[in-house]
Design a protein around this motif. Structure first.
Motif, PDB file in Angstrom:
ATOM      1  N   GLU A 231       0.814  -1.144   0.035  1.00 14.30           N
ATOM      2  CA  GLU A 231       0.123  -0.044   0.163  1.00 14.30           C
ATOM      3  C   GLU A 231       0.866   1.292   0.051  1.00 14.30           C
ATOM      4  O   GLU A 231       0.506   2.312  -0.845  1.00 14.30           O
ATOM      5  N   LEU A 232       2.151   1.202   0.710  1.00 10.94           N
ATOM      6  CA  LEU A 232       2.791   2.213   0.858  1.00 10.94           C
ATOM      7  C   LEU A 232       3.399   2.628  -0.643  1.00 10.94           C
ATOM      8  O   LEU A 232       3.809   3.624  -1.062  1.00 10.94           O
ATOM      9  N   VAL A 233       4.048   1.463  -0.996  1.00  7.79           N
ATOM     10  CA  VAL A 233       4.606   1.608  -2.297  1.00  7.79           C
ATOM     11  C   VAL A 233       3.687   2.318  -3.321  1.00  7.79           C
ATOM     12  O   VAL A 233       3.957   3.040  -4.228  1.00  7.79           O
ATOM     13  N   LEU A 234       2.405   1.783  -3.436  1.00  3.64           N
ATOM     14  CA  LEU A 234       1.578   2.381  -4.470  1.00  3.64           C
ATOM     15  C   LEU A 234       1.018   3.775  -4.143  1.00  3.64           C
ATOM     16  O   LEU A 234       1.142   4.750  -5.073  1.00  3.64           O
ATOM     17  N   ALA A 235       1.326   4.312  -2.851  1.00  2.00           N
ATOM     18  CA  ALA A 235       1.251   5.588  -2.445  1.00  2.00           C
ATOM     19  C   ALA A 235       2.365   6.535  -3.210  1.00  2.00           C
ATOM     20  O   ALA A 235       2.229   7.515  -3.883  1.00  2.00           O
ATOM     21  N   VAL A 236       3.452   5.977  -3.019  1.00  2.38           N
ATOM     22  CA  VAL A 236       4.624   6.557  -3.352  1.00  2.38           C
ATOM     23  C   VAL A 236       4.650   6.642  -4.993  1.00  2.38           C
ATOM     24  O   VAL A 236       4.842   7.881  -5.403  1.00  2.38           O
ATOM     25  N   THR A 237       4.100   5.880  -5.613  1.00  2.88           N
ATOM     26  CA  THR A 237       4.034   6.049  -7.032  1.00  2.88           C
ATOM     27  C   THR A 237       3.046   6.799  -7.579  1.00  2.88           C
ATOM     28  O   THR A 237       3.239   7.279  -8.788  1.00  2.88           O
ATOM     29  N   ARG A 238       2.025   7.267  -6.642  1.00  2.00           N
ATOM     30  CA  ARG A 238       1.180   8.269  -7.064  1.00  2.00           C
ATOM     31  C   ARG A 238       1.299   9.673  -6.792  1.00  2.00           C
ATOM     32  O   ARG A 238       0.767  10.693  -7.179  1.00  2.00           O
ATOM     33  N   LEU A 239       2.663   9.777  -5.986  1.00  2.00           N
ATOM     34  CA  LEU A 239       3.079  11.133  -5.943  1.00  2.00           C
ATOM     35  C   LEU A 239       3.604  12.097  -6.933  1.00  2.00           C
ATOM     36  O   LEU A 239       3.937  11.416  -8.018  1.00  2.00           O
ATOM     37  N   SER A 240       3.315  13.432  -6.986  1.00  2.00           N
ATOM     38  CA  SER A 240       3.928  14.063  -7.892  1.00  2.00           C
ATOM     39  C   SER A 240       5.515  14.212  -8.069  1.00  2.00           C
ATOM     40  O   SER A 240       6.169  13.819  -6.864  1.00  2.00           O
ATOM     41  N   ARG A 241       6.043  14.538  -8.986  1.00  2.00           N
ATOM     42  CA  ARG A 241       7.692  14.846  -9.105  1.00  2.00           C
ATOM     43  C   ARG A 241       7.957  15.936  -7.783  1.00  2.00           C
ATOM     44  O   ARG A 241       9.194  15.598  -7.479  1.00  2.00           O
ATOM     45  N   ASN A 242       7.230  16.577  -7.204  1.00  2.00           N
ATOM     46  CA  ASN A 242       7.767  17.702  -6.393  1.00  2.00           C
ATOM     47  C   ASN A 242       7.541  17.097  -5.147  1.00  2.00           C
ATOM     48  O   ASN A 242       8.127  17.586  -3.913  1.00  2.00           O
ATOM     49  N   ALA A 243       7.093  15.899  -4.749  1.00  2.00           N
ATOM     50  CA  ALA A 243       7.225  15.248  -3.407  1.00  2.00           C
ATOM     51  C   ALA A 243       8.024  14.092  -3.323  1.00  2.00           C
ATOM     52  O   ALA A 243       8.193  13.193  -4.109  1.00  2.00           O
ATOM     53  N   VAL A 244       8.991  14.378  -2.322  1.00  2.00           N
ATOM     54  CA  VAL A 244      10.016  13.467  -2.104  1.00  2.00           C
ATOM     55  C   VAL A 244       9.922  12.811  -0.731  1.00  2.00           C
ATOM     56  O   VAL A 244      10.070  13.519   0.294  1.00  2.00           O
ATOM     57  N   VAL A 245       9.855  11.700  -0.618  1.00  2.00           N
ATOM     58  CA  VAL A 245       9.613  10.965   0.709  1.00  2.00           C
ATOM     59  C   VAL A 245      11.122  10.118   1.121  1.00  2.00           C
ATOM     60  O   VAL A 245      11.105   9.037   0.669  1.00  2.00           O
ATOM     61  N   PRO A 246      11.740  10.505   1.794  1.00  2.00           N
ATOM     62  CA  PRO A 246      13.159  10.073   2.080  1.00  2.00           C
ATOM     63  C   PRO A 246      12.921   8.399   2.539  1.00  2.00           C
ATOM     64  O   PRO A 246      13.736   7.702   2.385  1.00  2.00           O
ATOM     65  N   ASN A 247      12.182   8.457   3.932  1.00  2.03           N
ATOM     66  CA  ASN A 247      12.149   6.936   4.602  1.00  2.03           C
ATOM     67  C   ASN A 247      10.664   7.025   5.016  1.00  2.03           C
ATOM     68  O   ASN A 247      10.288   7.843   5.814  1.00  2.03           O
ATOM     69  N   ILE A 248      10.048   5.902   5.118  1.00  4.87           N
ATOM     70  CA  ILE A 248       8.797   5.455   5.840  1.00  4.87           C
ATOM     71  C   ILE A 248       9.219   4.301   6.917  1.00  4.87           C
ATOM     72  O   ILE A 248       9.576   3.497   6.462  1.00  4.87           O
ATOM     73  N   VAL A 249       8.890   4.785   8.137  1.00  4.47           N
ATOM     74  CA  VAL A 249       9.129   3.967   9.009  1.00  4.47           C
ATOM     75  C   VAL A 249       7.856   3.257   9.328  1.00  4.47           C
ATOM     76  O   VAL A 249       6.835   4.141   9.589  1.00  4.47           O
ATOM     77  N   LEU A 250       7.667   1.918   9.309  1.00  4.86           N
ATOM     78  CA  LEU A 250       6.481   1.125   9.708  1.00  4.86           C
ATOM     79  C   LEU A 250       6.757   0.258  10.844  1.00  4.86           C
ATOM     80  O   LEU A 250       7.427  -0.541  10.727  1.00  4.86           O
ATOM     81  N   THR A 251       6.047   0.546  12.092  1.00  6.90           N
ATOM     82  CA  THR A 251       6.148  -0.375  13.141  1.00  6.90           C
ATOM     83  C   THR A 251       5.118  -1.213  13.580  1.00  6.90           C
ATOM     84  O   THR A 251       3.997  -0.718  13.129  1.00  6.90           O
ATOM     85  N   ARG A 252       5.377  -2.142  14.200  1.00  5.22           N
ATOM     86  CA  ARG A 252       4.111  -3.068  14.688  1.00  5.22           C
ATOM     87  C   ARG A 252       3.440  -2.446  15.990  1.00  5.22           C
ATOM     88  O   ARG A 252       4.058  -1.600  16.532  1.00  5.22           O
ATOM     89  N   ALA A 253       2.080  -2.798  16.025  1.00  2.70           N
ATOM     90  CA  ALA A 253       1.463  -2.299  17.017  1.00  2.70           C
ATOM     91  C   ALA A 253       2.067  -2.986  18.259  1.00  2.70           C
ATOM     92  O   ALA A 253       2.350  -3.937  18.365  1.00  2.70           O
ATOM     93  N   GLY A 254       1.753  -2.327  19.359  1.00  2.00           N
ATOM     94  CA  GLY A 254       2.196  -2.792  20.731  1.00  2.00           C
ATOM     95  C   GLY A 254       3.144  -1.587  21.464  1.00  2.00           C
ATOM     96  O   GLY A 254       2.975  -0.572  21.010  1.00  2.00           O
ATOM     97  N   ASP A 255       3.663  -2.127  22.410  1.00  2.03           N
ATOM     98  CA  ASP A 255       4.225  -1.068  23.247  1.00  2.03           C
ATOM     99  C   ASP A 255       6.103  -0.986  23.137  1.00  2.03           C
ATOM    100  O   ASP A 255       6.637  -0.536  24.133  1.00  2.03           O
ATOM    101  N   SER A 256       6.464  -1.365  22.103  1.00  6.16           N
ATOM    102  CA  SER A 256       7.712  -1.196  21.541  1.00  6.16           C
ATOM    103  C   SER A 256       7.771  -0.704  20.214  1.00  6.16           C
ATOM    104  O   SER A 256       8.060  -1.384  19.259  1.00  6.16           O
ATOM    105  N   ILE A 257       7.715   0.564  20.126  1.00  2.06           N
ATOM    106  CA  ILE A 257       7.461   1.271  18.743  1.00  2.06           C
ATOM    107  C   ILE A 257       8.844   1.213  17.929  1.00  2.06           C
ATOM    108  O   ILE A 257       8.527   1.350  16.584  1.00  2.06           O
ATOM    109  N   TRP A 258       9.949   1.287  18.405  1.00  2.00           N
ATOM    110  CA  TRP A 258      10.914   1.257  17.690  1.00  2.00           C
ATOM    111  C   TRP A 258      11.725  -0.082  17.505  1.00  2.00           C
ATOM    112  O   TRP A 258      12.917  -0.057  17.231  1.00  2.00           O
ATOM    113  N   ARG A 259      10.982  -1.037  17.751  1.00  2.00           N
ATOM    114  CA  ARG A 259      11.673  -2.351  17.629  1.00  2.00           C
ATOM    115  C   ARG A 259      11.214  -3.410  16.490  1.00  2.00           C
ATOM    116  O   ARG A 259      10.076  -2.910  16.191  1.00  2.00           O
ATOM    117  N   ALA A 260      11.913  -3.941  15.908  1.00  2.00           N
ATOM    118  CA  ALA A 260      11.471  -4.861  14.794  1.00  2.00           C
ATOM    119  C   ALA A 260      10.279  -5.701  15.077  1.00  2.00           C
ATOM    120  O   ALA A 260       9.367  -5.971  14.387  1.00  2.00           O
TER     121      ALA A 260
END
Length: 260
Positions: A231-260
Motif C-alpha cells: 500500500e505504501l509503495v503504491l502511494a509513493v508511485t502516485r505522488l507528484s515529482r515535487n514530493a520526495v519521501v526519504p524514508n517511511i518507518v512502519l512499526t508493529r502495534a504494541g508497546d515497543s514502537i522502535w523495535r522490529a
C-alpha cells in the motif's frame, strides 16, 4: 510511455502504460507489490533467483490482470546479472517508471560471533546489488521522468526498522539497511531535479517466509502484512515529482514502537 502492441496477428492498438522493475518479485513482499501494481495496469519485469516460483507468479499476474509480465532469473550477488535486469526491462518496455528493490537477505547473529562470509552476503544482496541496479537504471529512469513530468520516476527500496534503530542480534542486517536508507536520501538529493526520487520503506517484522525463524517467539498475527508495505509503495508511485519521501518507518502495534 506509448507503444504499439499486437492484439492479434493483424490488429495493432496504441497503449499508454507505466512499467516497473521489481527485484524479489516472486514471493512475499515483492510479489504483493507486483500484484497491486498489476491491478492498476502496470507492466512488470520481475526478478528472482528461483525460476519456477518466478514463472508461476508471472503466470498468475498475467491471468489476473492481463498485464505484460517479464520474468528474469537473477542472482542478486552477481552484479553482471543485476545490470542485465535493466537491459532486459528496456528491451521489453522501453521505459522505466518505478524501480522497486525488494530482494533482500538476513541472518541473525551477534557481532562478536558472525563469520565474514555471512555479513559479506548481506552486503552483496542488501547494498551492492541495489546501488549497482540504481546506477544501471538511472538513465532509463531519467528518460521516463522526462516523459511523465507530472509524476517523474520513483525508486522504492525495502529497508528495515533495524536500519533506523539498532537491535541486538541484527547488527549486520541493520547496517546494510541503514546504508540503503542513506543511499535513497542521497539519490533524491542528486536526482530529484531530474524527476527521479528514492524512498526507503523501513518496516518491522512482516509475515513472510523470511521471518519464519521468528515465529516461535512472535506470532504471525502480531506481524505486519505484505499488503501494508504494498500500500505504501503504491502511494509513493502516485505522488507528484515535487514530493520526495526519504524514508517511511512502519512499526508493529504494541508497546515497543522502535523495535522490529
Amino acid at each position: 510511455m506509448t507503444i504499439s502492441v499486437q492484439d492479434s496477428p493483424t490488429v495493432e492498438r496504441s497503449v499508454t502504460y507505466r512499467s516497473a522493475l521489481i527485484t524479489g518479485g516472486s514471493r512475499g513482499i515483492g510479489a504483493e507489490i507486483a500484484r497491486r501494481l498489476a491491478g492498476e495496469g502496470w507492466h512488470l519485469t520481475l526478478a528472482a533467483r528461483n525460476a519456477d516460483a518466478l514463472a508461476e507468479t508471472a503466470r498468475r499476474l498475467r491471468d489476473e490482470s492481463g498485464v505484460e509480465v517479464n520474468p528474469v532469473v537473477a542472482q542478486m550477488n552477481d552484479l553482471d546479472q543485476v545490470r542485465n535486469l535493466v537491459r532486459e526491462h528496456e528491451d521489453r518496455f522501453g521505459g522505466l517508471n518505478a524501480l522497486v528493490l525488494s530482494a533482500g537477505t538476513g541472518t541473525a547473529g551477534r557481532v562478536a560471533d558472525m563469520p565474514a562470509k555471512t555479513y559479506e552476503r548481506m552486503l552483496d544482496v542488501n547494498f551492492r546489488a541495489p546501488i549497482t541496479l540504481i546506477q544501471a537504471a538511472l538513465p532509463l529512469l531519467r528518460k521516463s521522468a522526462a516523459d511523465d513530468p507530472a509524476r517523474g520516476a520513483k525508486i522504492v527500496a525495502l529497508a528495515s526498522i533495524t536500519g533506523v534503530a539498532g537491535e541486538a542480534g541484527l547488527a549486520a542486517y541493520g547496517a546494510t539497511k541503514a546504508a540503503l536508507i542513506s543511499l535513497c536520501e542521497t539519490v533524491s538529493l542528486e536526482e530529484s531535479a531530474n524527476g527521479v526520487s528514492a524512498t526507503a520503506i523501513s518496516p518491522g517484522y512482516v509475515d513472510t517466509d523470511m521471518t519464519a525463524w521468528k515465529r516461535d517467539e512472535l506470532d504471525p498475527s502480531a506481524m505486519l502484512r505484505t499488503g501494508d508495505i504494498a500500500e505504501l509503495v503504491l502511494a509513493v508511485t502516485r505522488l507528484s515529482r515535487n514530493a520526495v519521501v526519504p524514508n517511511i518507518v512502519l512499526t508493529r502495534a504494541g508497546d515497543s514502537i522502535w523495535r522490529a
